[in-house]
Write a protein that holds these residues in place. Structure first.
Motif, PDB file in Angstrom:
ATOM      1  N   THR A   6       0.824  -1.209   0.000  1.00 16.27           N
ATOM      2  CA  THR A   6       0.000   0.000   0.000  1.00 16.27           C
ATOM      3  C   THR A   6       0.857   1.258   0.000  1.00 16.27           C
ATOM      4  OG1 THR A   6      -1.729  -1.193   1.214  1.00 16.27           O
ATOM      5  CG2 THR A   6      -1.828   1.217   1.217  1.00 16.27           C
ATOM      6  N   VAL A   7       1.877   1.294   0.832  1.00 19.21           N
ATOM      7  CA  VAL A   7       2.771   2.455   0.888  1.00 19.21           C
ATOM      8  C   VAL A   7       3.500   2.632  -0.444  1.00 19.21           C
ATOM      9  CG1 VAL A   7       4.865   3.353   1.982  1.00 19.21           C
ATOM     10  CG2 VAL A   7       3.032   2.423   3.381  1.00 19.21           C
ATOM     11  N   THR A   8       3.959   1.544  -1.034  1.00 26.99           N
ATOM     12  CA  THR A   8       4.653   1.609  -2.321  1.00 26.99           C
ATOM     13  C   THR A   8       3.734   2.163  -3.408  1.00 26.99           C
ATOM     14  OG1 THR A   8       6.017  -0.288  -1.693  1.00 26.99           O
ATOM     15  CG2 THR A   8       5.930   0.273  -4.040  1.00 26.99           C
ATOM     16  N   LEU A   9       2.505   1.691  -3.460  1.00 24.65           N
ATOM     17  CA  LEU A   9       1.553   2.182  -4.464  1.00 24.65           C
ATOM     18  C   LEU A   9       1.215   3.655  -4.258  1.00 24.65           C
ATOM     19  CD1 LEU A   9      -0.870  -0.867  -4.802  1.00 24.65           C
ATOM     20  CD2 LEU A   9       0.838  -0.068  -6.447  1.00 24.65           C
ATOM     21  N   VAL A  10       1.091   4.080  -3.027  1.00 26.10           N
ATOM     22  CA  VAL A  10       0.799   5.491  -2.742  1.00 26.10           C
ATOM     23  C   VAL A  10       1.972   6.369  -3.177  1.00 26.10           C
ATOM     24  CG1 VAL A  10       0.461   7.154  -0.879  1.00 26.10           C
ATOM     25  CG2 VAL A  10      -0.868   5.058  -0.906  1.00 26.10           C
ATOM     26  N   ILE A  11       3.180   5.946  -2.904  1.00 28.91           N
ATOM     27  CA  ILE A  11       4.354   6.719  -3.309  1.00 28.91           C
ATOM     28  C   ILE A  11       4.455   6.790  -4.826  1.00 28.91           C
ATOM     29  CG2 ILE A  11       6.887   6.709  -3.337  1.00 28.91           C
ATOM     30  CD1 ILE A  11       6.755   5.674  -0.431  1.00 28.91           C
ATOM     31  N   LEU A  12       4.230   5.689  -5.532  1.00 24.74           N
ATOM     32  CA  LEU A  12       4.261   5.699  -6.996  1.00 24.74           C
ATOM     33  C   LEU A  12       3.181   6.605  -7.579  1.00 24.74           C
ATOM     34  CD1 LEU A  12       4.993   1.956  -7.838  1.00 24.74           C
ATOM     35  CD2 LEU A  12       6.507   3.921  -8.166  1.00 24.74           C
ATOM     36  N   ALA A  13       1.986   6.572  -6.995  1.00 26.15           N
ATOM     37  CA  ALA A  13       0.901   7.442  -7.470  1.00 26.15           C
ATOM     38  C   ALA A  13       1.237   8.913  -7.233  1.00 26.15           C
ATOM     39  CB  ALA A  13      -0.400   7.076  -6.767  1.00 26.15           C
ATOM     40  N   ALA A  14       1.845   9.235  -6.108  1.00 31.01           N
ATOM     41  CA  ALA A  14       2.215  10.627  -5.816  1.00 31.01           C
ATOM     42  C   ALA A  14       3.282  11.123  -6.780  1.00 31.01           C
ATOM     43  CB  ALA A  14       2.700  10.738  -4.374  1.00 31.01           C
ATOM     44  N   ILE A  15       4.284  10.303  -7.047  1.00 31.63           N
ATOM     45  CA  ILE A  15       5.344  10.697  -7.978  1.00 31.63           C
ATOM     46  C   ILE A  15       4.777  10.880  -9.385  1.00 31.63           C
ATOM     47  CG2 ILE A  15       7.458   9.893  -9.126  1.00 31.63           C
ATOM     48  CD1 ILE A  15       8.231   8.621  -6.423  1.00 31.63           C
ATOM     49  N   SER A  16       3.934   9.964  -9.822  1.00 27.19           N
ATOM     50  CA  SER A  16       3.326  10.069 -11.151  1.00 27.19           C
ATOM     51  C   SER A  16       2.448  11.311 -11.260  1.00 27.19           C
ATOM     52  CB  SER A  16       2.494   8.826 -11.457  1.00 27.19           C
ATOM     53  OG  SER A  16       3.308   7.689 -11.499  1.00 27.19           O
ATOM     54  N   GLY A  17       1.657  11.577 -10.246  1.00 24.22           N
ATOM     55  CA  GLY A  17       0.801  12.762 -10.246  1.00 24.22           C
ATOM     56  C   GLY A  17       1.596  14.048 -10.292  1.00 24.22           C
TER      57      GLY A  17
END
Length: 90
Positions: free
Chosen positions: A9-20
């Protein structure tokens, strides 16, 4: 909660934040030269003339840029919308 679920979950949130962040930064960057070239291409396609004859300057009010191509005056807002203005600036 199992540790692997939290890690995923933390990994996916970080990837989504960087992409955004990257997509947002690319969306809002208005390059002065790019705006003039885009308006010049619109003018050239509609009325003819050379693309290199256009010049621009910072706008006032809702207009971020104003570009003059020959006798045409164009206003570009902060969202990149181009509107042809009459000679008296309206």
């Amino acid at each position: 909660m199992p540790r692997y679920v939290l890690t995923i979950t933390v990994t996916l949130v970080i990837l989504a934040a960087i992409s955004g962040f990257r997509l947002g930064k690319r969306q809002i960057s208005l390059d002065f030269t790019g705006v003039i070239e885009a308006v010049a291409e619109i003018h050239s396609a509609s009325y003819g003339g050379l693309v290199g004859e256009c010049y621009g300057w910072p706008g006032e009010g809702n207009s971020v840029f104003q570009v003059r191509c020959g006798t045409g005056l164009y206003s570009v807002d902060r969202l990149g919308r181009v509107e042809q203005m009459k000679e008296d600036g309206i």
